[in-house]
Design a protein around this motif. Structure first.
Motif, PDB file in Angstrom:
ATOM      1  N   LEU A 296       0.827  -1.212   0.000  1.00  0.00           N
ATOM      2  CA  LEU A 296       0.000   0.000   0.000  1.00  0.00           C
ATOM      3  C   LEU A 296       0.871   1.276   0.000  1.00  0.00           C
ATOM      4  CD1 LEU A 296      -2.811  -1.193   2.411  1.00  0.00           C
ATOM      5  CD2 LEU A 296      -2.885  -1.035  -0.086  1.00  0.00           C
ATOM      6  N   THR A 297       2.011   1.208   0.679  1.00  0.00           N
ATOM      7  CA  THR A 297       2.893   2.390   0.695  1.00  0.00           C
ATOM      8  C   THR A 297       3.440   2.645  -0.710  1.00  0.00           C
ATOM      9  OG1 THR A 297       3.470   1.894   2.968  1.00  0.00           O
ATOM     10  CG2 THR A 297       4.923   3.404   1.816  1.00  0.00           C
ATOM     11  N   ALA A 298       3.731   1.561  -1.420  1.00  0.00           N
ATOM     12  CA  ALA A 298       4.221   1.729  -2.795  1.00  0.00           C
ATOM     13  C   ALA A 298       3.170   2.467  -3.627  1.00  0.00           C
ATOM     14  CB  ALA A 298       4.530   0.367  -3.404  1.00  0.00           C
ATOM     15  N   GLU A 299       1.908   2.108  -3.423  1.00  0.00           N
ATOM     16  CA  GLU A 299       0.824   2.811  -4.139  1.00  0.00           C
ATOM     17  C   GLU A 299       0.796   4.282  -3.709  1.00  0.00           C
ATOM     18  OE1 GLU A 299      -1.170   1.526  -6.394  1.00  0.00           O
ATOM     19  OE2 GLU A 299      -0.592  -0.579  -6.193  1.00  0.00           O
ATOM     20  N   ALA A 300       0.955   4.503  -2.414  1.00  0.00           N
ATOM     21  CA  ALA A 300       0.910   5.884  -1.898  1.00  0.00           C
ATOM     22  C   ALA A 300       2.055   6.713  -2.484  1.00  0.00           C
ATOM     23  CB  ALA A 300       0.998   5.874  -0.372  1.00  0.00           C
ATOM     24  N   LEU A 301       3.229   6.093  -2.649  1.00  0.00           N
ATOM     25  CA  LEU A 301       4.377   6.838  -3.183  1.00  0.00           C
ATOM     26  C   LEU A 301       4.161   7.201  -4.648  1.00  0.00           C
ATOM     27  CD1 LEU A 301       7.284   4.897  -1.446  1.00  0.00           C
ATOM     28  CD2 LEU A 301       6.462   7.201  -0.923  1.00  0.00           C
ATOM     29  N   ARG A 302       3.435   6.357  -5.373  1.00  0.00           N
ATOM     30  CA  ARG A 302       3.085   6.694  -6.758  1.00  0.00           C
ATOM     31  C   ARG A 302       2.095   7.870  -6.772  1.00  0.00           C
ATOM     32  NH1 ARG A 302       6.302   5.807 -10.731  1.00  0.00           N
ATOM     33  NH2 ARG A 302       7.066   3.707 -10.907  1.00  0.00           N
ATOM     34  N   LYS A 303       1.176   7.830  -5.813  1.00  0.00           N
ATOM     35  CA  LYS A 303       0.145   8.864  -5.774  1.00  0.00           C
ATOM     36  C   LYS A 303       0.702  10.193  -5.264  1.00  0.00           C
ATOM     37  CE  LYS A 303      -4.708   9.264  -4.673  1.00  0.00           C
ATOM     38  NZ  LYS A 303      -5.016   9.597  -6.055  1.00  0.00           N
ATOM     39  N   ARG A 446      -3.280   9.901   5.879  1.00  0.00           N
ATOM     40  CA  ARG A 446      -4.717   9.600   5.861  1.00  0.00           C
ATOM     41  C   ARG A 446      -5.038   8.647   4.709  1.00  0.00           C
ATOM     42  NH1 ARG A 446      -8.909   8.383   7.703  1.00  0.00           N
ATOM     43  NH2 ARG A 446      -7.469   7.677   9.276  1.00  0.00           N
ATOM     44  N   TRP A 447      -4.429   8.921   3.534  1.00  0.00           N
ATOM     45  CA  TRP A 447      -4.667   8.061   2.370  1.00  0.00           C
ATOM     46  C   TRP A 447      -4.235   6.623   2.688  1.00  0.00           C
ATOM     47  CZ3 TRP A 447      -2.292   4.686  -0.902  1.00  0.00           C
ATOM     48  CH2 TRP A 447      -2.962   4.380  -2.087  1.00  0.00           C
ATOM     49  N   LEU A 448      -3.096   6.520   3.364  1.00  0.00           N
ATOM     50  CA  LEU A 448      -2.598   5.188   3.706  1.00  0.00           C
ATOM     51  C   LEU A 448      -3.561   4.479   4.677  1.00  0.00           C
ATOM     52  CD1 LEU A 448      -0.141   3.487   2.989  1.00  0.00           C
ATOM     53  CD2 LEU A 448       1.022   4.412   4.985  1.00  0.00           C
ATOM     54  N   CYS A 449      -4.070   5.232   5.657  1.00  0.00           N
ATOM     55  CA  CYS A 449      -5.029   4.644   6.601  1.00  0.00           C
ATOM     56  C   CYS A 449      -6.276   4.179   5.856  1.00  0.00           C
ATOM     57  CB  CYS A 449      -5.424   5.675   7.671  1.00  0.00           C
ATOM     58  SG  CYS A 449      -4.115   5.989   8.838  1.00  0.00           S
ATOM     59  N   GLU A 450      -6.734   5.011   4.935  1.00  0.00           N
ATOM     60  CA  GLU A 450      -7.944   4.621   4.191  1.00  0.00           C
ATOM     61  C   GLU A 450      -7.686   3.395   3.327  1.00  0.00           C
ATOM     62  OE1 GLU A 450      -9.531   8.111   2.256  1.00  0.00           O
ATOM     63  OE2 GLU A 450      -9.871   9.050   4.222  1.00  0.00           O
ATOM     64  N   ALA A 451      -6.492   3.327   2.772  1.00  0.00           N
ATOM     65  CA  ALA A 451      -6.155   2.156   1.944  1.00  0.00           C
ATOM     66  C   ALA A 451      -6.077   0.894   2.808  1.00  0.00           C
ATOM     67  CB  ALA A 451      -4.824   2.397   1.234  1.00  0.00           C
ATOM     68  N   LEU A 452      -5.610   1.037   4.042  1.00  0.00           N
ATOM     69  CA  LEU A 452      -5.564  -0.131   4.939  1.00  0.00           C
ATOM     70  C   LEU A 452      -6.975  -0.551   5.331  1.00  0.00           C
ATOM     71  CD1 LEU A 452      -2.591   1.045   7.159  1.00  0.00           C
ATOM     72  CD2 LEU A 452      -2.656  -1.166   6.010  1.00  0.00           C
ATOM     73  N   GLU A 453      -7.855   0.458   5.461  1.00  0.00           N
ATOM     74  CA  GLU A 453      -9.235   0.160   5.867  1.00  0.00           C
ATOM     75  C   GLU A 453     -10.036  -0.379   4.694  1.00  0.00           C
ATOM     76  OE1 GLU A 453     -10.425   3.885   7.594  1.00  0.00           O
ATOM     77  OE2 GLU A 453      -9.076   3.589   9.300  1.00  0.00           O
ATOM     78  N   ASN A 454      -9.705   0.121   3.504  1.00  0.00           N
ATOM     79  CA  ASN A 454     -10.430  -0.305   2.312  1.00  0.00           C
ATOM     80  C   ASN A 454      -9.480  -0.297   1.113  1.00  0.00           C
ATOM     81  OD1 ASN A 454     -12.137  -0.805   0.234  1.00  0.00           O
ATOM     82  ND2 ASN A 454     -13.297   1.110   0.405  1.00  0.00           N
ATOM     83  N   PRO A 455      -8.837  -1.428   0.857  1.00  0.00           N
ATOM     84  CA  PRO A 455      -7.814  -1.471  -0.196  1.00  0.00           C
ATOM     85  C   PRO A 455      -8.323  -1.057  -1.573  1.00  0.00           C
ATOM     86  CG  PRO A 455      -7.720  -3.439   1.147  1.00  0.00           C
ATOM     87  CD  PRO A 455      -8.934  -2.682   1.570  1.00  0.00           C
ATOM     88  N   LEU A 456      -9.659  -1.047  -1.757  1.00  0.00           N
ATOM     89  CA  LEU A 456     -10.193  -0.631  -3.065  1.00  0.00           C
ATOM     90  C   LEU A 456      -9.858   0.823  -3.378  1.00  0.00           C
ATOM     91  CD1 LEU A 456     -13.711  -2.320  -3.248  1.00  0.00           C
ATOM     92  CD2 LEU A 456     -11.669  -2.849  -4.572  1.00  0.00           C
ATOM     93  N   VAL A 457      -9.567   1.593  -2.301  1.00  0.00           N
ATOM     94  CA  VAL A 457      -9.205   3.004  -2.472  1.00  0.00           C
ATOM     95  C   VAL A 457      -8.042   3.149  -3.454  1.00  0.00           C
ATOM     96  CG1 VAL A 457      -8.050   4.904  -1.226  1.00  0.00           C
ATOM     97  CG2 VAL A 457     -10.040   3.791  -0.237  1.00  0.00           C
ATOM     98  N   THR A 458      -7.149   2.147  -3.449  1.00  0.00           N
ATOM     99  CA  THR A 458      -5.944   2.252  -4.291  1.00  0.00           C
ATOM    100  C   THR A 458      -6.304   2.231  -5.775  1.00  0.00           C
ATOM    101  OG1 THR A 458      -5.671  -0.129  -4.252  1.00  0.00           O
ATOM    102  CG2 THR A 458      -4.474   1.106  -2.583  1.00  0.00           C
ATOM    103  N   MET A 459      -7.536   1.813  -6.076  1.00  0.00           N
ATOM    104  CA  MET A 459      -7.903   1.727  -7.491  1.00  0.00           C
ATOM    105  C   MET A 459      -8.312   3.078  -8.064  1.00  0.00           C
ATOM    106  SD  MET A 459      -9.779  -1.856  -7.831  1.00  0.00           S
ATOM    107  CE  MET A 459      -8.923  -3.356  -7.448  1.00  0.00           C
ATOM    108  N   PHE A 460      -8.526   4.046  -7.164  1.00  0.00           N
ATOM    109  CA  PHE A 460      -8.985   5.354  -7.682  1.00  0.00           C
ATOM    110  C   PHE A 460      -7.830   6.315  -7.863  1.00  0.00           C
ATOM    111  CE2 PHE A 460     -12.543   3.462  -5.383  1.00  0.00           C
ATOM    112  CZ  PHE A 460     -13.464   3.405  -6.391  1.00  0.00           C
TER     113      PHE A 460
END
Ligand code: CAO
Length: 460
Positions: A296-303, A446-460
């Motif tokens: 998830l952090t890798a996704e966050a670093l892209r974002k 916050r984005w990372l927390c939301e991704a941990l709570e709902n991994p689908l967030v990473t798709m947006f």
């Protein structure tokens, strides 16, 4: 004639040594006894000398390679040197006095060189305290010696990033720099094409000593005599501790840190982890919270690419990197090591779990190679397996942020008018306020927390 330079016998029961630094480049002219590489065995660090004069033809090893005794490391073309010798001899033949003077000396030297000898290795115990005048080191020296690598990404901390062998300086000048503890890459050259001379090195060292050049933080705090109050025991710091101390102090002093805290509700994630852990176990790895965080952090670093960047204050530029390499702090008997998972954004959770297991094992078994500790853009430090409610890790320069993970706990959370037991994971983000603003820090976490709570967030 081409002469092979092999790794000689080092000591009883020592069969290999690791290349810490290559000190020459192909094409360099070297004199007999000039150092070609810095090596480290289990017993010592030492410099490998050339036993002939000539031109470096091939370099058959790289930094970090484990080399066997007897393995060819370099080839040296001695034709030019032999030509010069022959020239001398021809000249000598015309003057008999010279022949008598030179012959016995050179024959003796060759015989010595042929025997190839332990004494030639200027061995110094790894733990030997260094009596260098300045505390400046080539910062990209590999981890076994300089594990800022240990303290991981710090290994790339050299402000130039240029390998020492690529600066315009002869091996003898580079050796002088090493011997007196100067980072040759930082010395301005006064020779033709900015070539660095021995005089430049000496002048730079003098300036360092006089305080004209910032040599990094020194801690010369005068300690009291503790033995006045009870028995004490002194222990030498090993290399990892020395480097960790140096890089942490440098990072702390040079980076204006801000710490952001948040909590993620990982109740659902823990269910997911239990459900899919068997799948990952079948492939030989363990599905841990760190592996999921890596993904998830890798996704966050892209974002949020600024968290994946570095600051170049010399040129007043921000360096954005189009790859996502994440260091993971590993607690080992030797101290903190930070192996780097490369291209974390391109790997599946199973791949990340396997790689993390493998890197952590290697780090703990002293098998990690220097390049596996370098090149990280961001780091994760998970202390949750041990405990604690929160902590503020130090950003490893030249990274600009690090994620701290503490122990998840079941807590009452007020949801839809009632308290419900939820598993909450405390996260902290330490970041460099020169490049990251407070609002960005809060958004990232916050984005990372939301991704941990709902991994689908990473798709947006
Ligand atoms: N909250 C609750 N439990 C946690 C947790 C967390 N944040 N993180 C790990 N755990 C649990 C794991 O689930 C595991 O439990 P089980 O054995 O019941 O499955 C146990 O703690 C041990 O986990 P682990 O350490 O094997 O696995 P990991 O992938 O989570 O961590 C690693 C790997 C390498 C990060 C870790 O072993 C480590 O070395 N951590 C120390 C890092 C460190 O020293 N940081 C300080 C650096 S200063 O910046």
């Amino acid at each position: 004639m081409i002469k092979e330079i092999k790794l000689p016998e080092i000591a009883d029961n020592v069969t290999t040594a690791v290349v810490l630094e290559i000190l020459v480049s192909a094409g360099d002219k070297v004199e007999k006894d000039d150092s070609l590489a810095e090596m480290e065995s289990d017993k010592a660090t030492f410099e490998l000398p050339s036993d002939v004069s000539g031109t470096v033809k091939e370099i058959k090893v790289s930094t970090g390679d484990e080399v066997k005794v007897g393995q060819v490391m370099f080839t040296i073309d001695t034709s030019a040197a032999e030509g010069a010798e022959e020239g001398k001899e021809t000249k000598s033949e015309t003057g008999k006095q010279d022949v008598k003077k030179e012959e016995p000396q050179s024959t003796g030297e060759e015989a010595e060189a042929e025997e190839k000898p332990r004494e030639e290795i200027r061995e110094k115990p790894s733990q030997e305290p260094e009596s260098r005048p300045a505390r400046e080191e080539p910062e990209s020296r590999p981890a076994r010696e300089e594990p800022s690598a240990a303290a991981g990404p710090g290994a790339d901390d050299a402000t130039t990033g240029t390998p020492a062998t690529e600066v315009p300086a002869s091996p003898a000048v580079r050796r002088l720099a090493r011997e007196i503890g100067v980072d040759v890459r930082k010395v301005p050259g006064s020779g033709p094409h900015s070539r660095i001379t021995a005089e430049d090195i000496k002048a730079y060292a003098k300036k360092l000593l006089e305080g004209g050049v910032k040599a990094g933080p020194a801690d010369d705090y005068e300690l009291p005599d503790f033995s006045k109050w009870g028995p004490v025991r002194r222990e030498k710091m090993d290399n990892i501790r020395k480097i960790t101390a140096k890089t942490m102090a440098e990072s702390w002093q040079s980076i204006p840190h801000v710490f952001q805290f948040d909590k993620a509700d990982v109740t659902g994630l823990e269910e997911f982890r239990k459900k899919y852990s068997k799948l990952v176990e079948k492939q030989g790895a363990k599905l841990t919270v760190t592996a999921i965080l890596l993904k998830l952090t890798a996704e966050a670093l892209r974002k949020f690419p600024r968290f994946n960047a570095s600051l170049d204050m010399r040129n007043e530029e921000i360096i954005y990197k189009d790859y996502v390499n994440i260091g993971v702090a590993v607690d080992t008997e030797r101290g903190l090591l930070v192996p780097v998972v490369r291209d974390a954004d391109k790997k599946s959770i199973t791949e990340l779990s396997l790689e993390l297991n493998e890197l952590a094992e290697k780090a703990r078994k002293k098998k990690i190679m220097p390049d596996e500790l370098q090149g990280g853009n961001f780091a994760i430090s998970n202390l949750g397996g041990i405990g604690g409610t929160n902590f503020t890790p130090i950003v490893y320069r030249p990274n600009v942020a690090i994620l701290g993970v503490s122990r998840s706990q079941t807590e009452p959370v007020f949801i839809d008018g009632e308290f419900k037991p939820r598993t909450m994971l405390p996260l902290s983000l330490s970041y460099d306020h020169r490049i990251i603003d407070g609002a960005d820090g809060a958004r990232f976490l916050r984005w990372l927390c939301e991704a941990l709570e709902n991994p689908l967030v990473t798709m947006f």
